[in-house]
Design an enzyme around this catalytic site. Sequence first.
Site, mmCIF file in Angstrom:
data_model
loop_
_atom_site.group_PDB
_atom_site.id
_atom_site.type_symbol
_atom_site.label_atom_id
_atom_site.label_comp_id
_atom_site.label_asym_id
_atom_site.label_seq_id
_atom_site.Cartn_x
_atom_site.Cartn_y
_atom_site.Cartn_z
ATOM 1 N N ASP A 1 0.837 -1.197 0.000
ATOM 2 C CA ASP A 1 0.000 0.000 0.000
ATOM 3 C C ASP A 1 0.870 1.244 0.000
ATOM 4 O OD1 ASP A 1 -1.942 -1.835 0.223
ATOM 5 O OD2 ASP A 1 -2.716 -1.174 2.174
ATOM 6 N N TYR A 2 1.975 1.157 0.755
ATOM 7 C CA TYR A 2 2.863 2.310 0.866
ATOM 8 C C TYR A 2 3.446 2.669 -0.500
ATOM 9 C CZ TYR A 2 6.832 5.211 2.050
ATOM 10 O OH TYR A 2 7.733 6.236 2.095
ATOM 11 N N PHE B 1 2.259 1.932 -3.351
ATOM 12 C CA PHE B 1 1.176 2.454 -4.188
ATOM 13 C C PHE B 1 0.965 3.944 -3.914
ATOM 14 C CE2 PHE B 1 -3.153 3.475 -5.268
ATOM 15 C CZ PHE B 1 -3.361 2.820 -6.466
ATOM 16 N N SER C 1 -36.412 -3.269 -16.249
ATOM 17 C CA SER C 1 -36.439 -3.900 -14.939
ATOM 18 C C SER C 1 -36.562 -5.414 -15.195
ATOM 19 C CB SER C 1 -37.549 -3.251 -14.110
ATOM 20 O OG SER C 1 -38.592 -4.098 -13.876
ATOM 21 N N LEU C 2 -36.709 -6.202 -14.156
ATOM 22 C CA LEU C 2 -36.786 -7.652 -14.342
ATOM 23 C C LEU C 2 -38.127 -8.155 -13.834
ATOM 24 C CD1 LEU C 2 -33.295 -8.805 -12.958
ATOM 25 C CD2 LEU C 2 -34.060 -8.971 -15.323
ATOM 26 N N GLU D 1 -27.215 -15.993 -12.184
ATOM 27 C CA GLU D 1 -26.388 -14.980 -11.515
ATOM 28 C C GLU D 1 -27.025 -14.551 -10.207
ATOM 29 O OE1 GLU D 1 -26.055 -11.876 -14.472
ATOM 30 O OE2 GLU D 1 -25.799 -13.405 -16.034
ATOM 31 N N LYS E 1 -28.480 -11.842 -7.682
ATOM 32 C CA LYS E 1 -29.138 -10.550 -7.846
ATOM 33 C C LYS E 1 -28.659 -9.624 -6.738
ATOM 34 C CE LYS E 1 -33.658 -8.523 -8.819
ATOM 35 N NZ LYS E 1 -33.616 -7.377 -7.930
ATOM 36 N N ASP F 1 -28.112 -6.527 -4.460
ATOM 37 C CA ASP F 1 -29.086 -5.538 -4.016
ATOM 38 C C ASP F 1 -28.405 -4.190 -3.798
ATOM 39 O OD1 ASP F 1 -31.522 -4.592 -3.415
ATOM 40 O OD2 ASP F 1 -31.614 -5.415 -1.390
ATOM 41 N N ARG G 1 -30.196 4.395 -13.239
ATOM 42 C CA ARG G 1 -31.263 3.862 -14.071
ATOM 43 C C ARG G 1 -32.362 4.900 -14.285
ATOM 44 N NH1 ARG G 1 -34.282 -1.751 -13.040
ATOM 45 N NH2 ARG G 1 -35.941 -0.656 -11.975
ATOM 46 N N TYR H 1 -22.886 -6.923 -14.856
ATOM 47 C CA TYR H 1 -23.634 -8.109 -15.269
ATOM 48 C C TYR H 1 -24.239 -8.052 -16.670
ATOM 49 C CZ TYR H 1 -27.256 -5.149 -13.228
ATOM 50 O OH TYR H 1 -28.048 -4.102 -12.902
ATOM 51 N N LYS I 1 -31.013 -15.912 -16.826
ATOM 52 C CA LYS I 1 -31.087 -15.301 -18.158
ATOM 53 C C LYS I 1 -30.878 -16.364 -19.232
ATOM 54 C CE LYS I 1 -28.968 -11.145 -16.256
ATOM 55 N NZ LYS I 1 -27.725 -10.403 -16.076
ATOM 56 N N LYS J 1 -36.755 -14.340 -6.298
ATOM 57 C CA LYS J 1 -36.413 -13.646 -5.058
ATOM 58 C C LYS J 1 -36.551 -14.572 -3.863
ATOM 59 C CE LYS J 1 -37.137 -8.937 -6.456
ATOM 60 N NZ LYS J 1 -37.445 -7.594 -5.970
ATOM 61 N N CYS K 1 -37.938 15.023 25.678
ATOM 62 C CA CYS K 1 -36.697 14.258 25.777
ATOM 63 C C CYS K 1 -36.709 13.366 27.018
ATOM 64 C CB CYS K 1 -35.514 15.218 25.832
ATOM 65 S SG CYS K 1 -33.949 14.374 26.060
ATOM 66 N N CYS L 1 -33.815 14.685 29.504
ATOM 67 C CA CYS L 1 -33.805 15.983 30.184
ATOM 68 C C CYS L 1 -35.177 16.630 30.227
ATOM 69 C CB CYS L 1 -32.809 16.921 29.517
ATOM 70 S SG CYS L 1 -33.376 17.510 27.923
ATOM 71 N N CYS M 1 -33.572 16.728 20.492
ATOM 72 C CA CYS M 1 -33.630 17.491 21.731
ATOM 73 C C CYS M 1 -32.637 18.631 21.579
ATOM 74 C CB CYS M 1 -33.239 16.612 22.922
ATOM 75 S SG CYS M 1 -32.883 17.584 24.402
ATOM 76 N N CYS N 1 -28.697 18.550 28.499
ATOM 77 C CA CYS N 1 -29.140 17.180 28.275
ATOM 78 C C CYS N 1 -27.941 16.225 28.441
ATOM 79 C CB CYS N 1 -29.724 17.108 26.866
ATOM 80 S SG CYS N 1 -30.465 15.535 26.483
#
Length: 666
Positions: A32-33, A35, A81-82, A113, A115, A117, A136, A224, A287, A311, A405, A408, A423, A429
């Site tokens: 990482d360094y 990089f 959409s599906l 595949e 799905k 979310d 979309r 996808y 698909k 689903k 509240c 308080c 509050c 408080c």
Amino acid sequence: MTQVVEKIKALRTALHEHNHRYYILDQPTISDYEFDQLLKQLQQLEAEYPEYHDPNSPTQRVGGGVTKYFETIAHRFPMYSLSNTYSKEELELWEERIRKVLGAETEIAYSCELKFDGVSVSLTYENGELIQALTRGDGTQGDAITTNVKTIKTIPLKLKGDFPSFFEIRGEIILPWEGFNKLNEERAVKGEPLYMNPRNTASGSLKLQDSSLVAQRPLNCFLYALAGDNLPVSSQFEALEKARSWGFKVPDSAKLVHSIDAVFEFIQHWEEKRKFLPYEIDGIVIKVDRLSQQQELGFTAKAPRWAMAYKYQAEQVTTVLQGVQYQVGRTGAVTPVAQLEPVVISGTTVKRASLHNADQIEKLDLRLGDRVYVEKGGEIIPKITAVDSSHRGAEAAKVHFISHCPECGSPLEREEGEAQHYCKNELECPPQKMGKIQHFIGRKAMDIEGLGAETVSLLYQEGLLNSIADLYRLQPEQILPLDRMAEKSVTNLIEGIEKSKEQPFAKVLFGLGIRFVGETIAKKLAKQFQSITALQEASLEELLATDDVGERIAKSLVEYFSNPKNKRLILQLQEFGLQLQEVEKEQLLHPSFSGKHFVVSGVFEGYSREDLKKEIESYGGSIVSSVSSKTDFIVAGNGMGPSKRAKAEELGIPILSEKDYNSFKG
Ligand code: AMP
Ligand code: ZN
């Protein structure tokens, strides 16, 4: 000159490649360094030679661009959409319908595949460069979120291999559980309302105006689908493989199968396994694999006929709502929490569930004693998704959000457009008082070593810590008798507090926790007004004249300083010897630097450019960005811009090499 161009090009290529190895292949070949060092080199060169700007340079990943307004743009190919189903019978019916079109005996392969979310996105690439990212939207047009999308490390800015010269690719931007839970933990600590789910959080992140904030969200993108004319593939599965070879992240969970029974196996397999995925999926997408068959099947008005989403039912149980408690966070935000009859979901016992806010309670129309559905995804806190009202007794009491509240007793307020109640009694408080102390001791403010959140709440409960001023009144003999307090930790604590008196004015100012006064604003105010006294006396107009200080901040400052309690607090802090004014830096002034104008150009061996500039400023010199007759010196590292050099020579301005500079400062 060409040398510089070559260097910039080489760095960009190397960084794209390392990014790919790290984020897509998970096989980094440098640390990482290393990089970061390469990235820094590139950033410096790009700052030096703005003429070689590249909108897809790896430096764009850190963000910085601000989108004030997300432009709406039409999709070249609609984003459908599906169709979806929860039942296997319906899947079988779907296969029958397909067979009617394609022929009963035809071989049909299916790409199965996950799905994902998240938020769907359409990316456009021209000559292997990302040129546009659209949401979309309504399927025919979406919002351009290109600048924000470029900060997502799994999205390639430049492609490799045999990609078409122009095409679109669709995928899902998701926020994995780990990142989501971490964001929520941070929000819980700050007393801010929690995010509901990763999808909404991802979607909100993509609509942030400041892309550098987006860069900090650990978003991910799985691809996808390809869209375009004359795509170099004849099947969906091939498209996935091609996309992977061009540098996209395509999870290897996708599977090509040759019968509907194998589709069912795939569904079965992931039904259990999905619970162990590091991100959320809400089902499986099936698909028809061959593009020629897809074409034959075509689309309905909304969705392709050749695809179907299956689903999964979320894992839900029912239990009884026993009560609702209200938590007040450090900012005063009030969050309702459902108390449940204990119930086991996915192997853990659940007693509480988040209700988020008043609207959520209203939406569920909750009554005490209701039988509720509780759902637990990968998130830490389960949620109530629905009520089974058939079990409800006639006189069940409706849950009303509290008006005052619980900590308080002051009346709660809810601002226009906000979902959360607050509050506003911030000085009295208890959780808010403690929050202020915790903010004050935090790393970016007074950075008090040896004092953490737990100790603060312990000291608070013992009545030893009621405000930040009390910190400076603490005596070792008061703390020593407390639980878990050893001699050593007490000494550290007291020393840490003592040392905090040396923190510069800007940090103290930030530490006060004045609403809307963040770290940067605190620095600017400290520089502009030099002391808390001057700041306190400043009029609204004078405050507004400060860099980056707008109406909201200025008003908040005036309000803060007009409160007698705050005035008293500041007096006390002054008496304890905190830095409430800028310290003179005169002792540092260097006779050769003071009042002189410097231009810094190129790359240095012993300094980063920023450090070098800081050093010059600390000696009393000022930094200017372009060479003019007012420039006194140019400090030139490797690869100084040729136009700068020409101008300097023309004006006869001395050019100091790094070595010259070092002897110059002596
Ligand atoms: P829905 O929003 O329920 O109509 O489902 C359609 C959405 O599923 C698409 O717009 C995509 O955002 C999303 N999706 C997630 N994974 C996939 C996938 N593997 N293939 C196609 N769509 C997917
Ligand atoms: Zn309160």
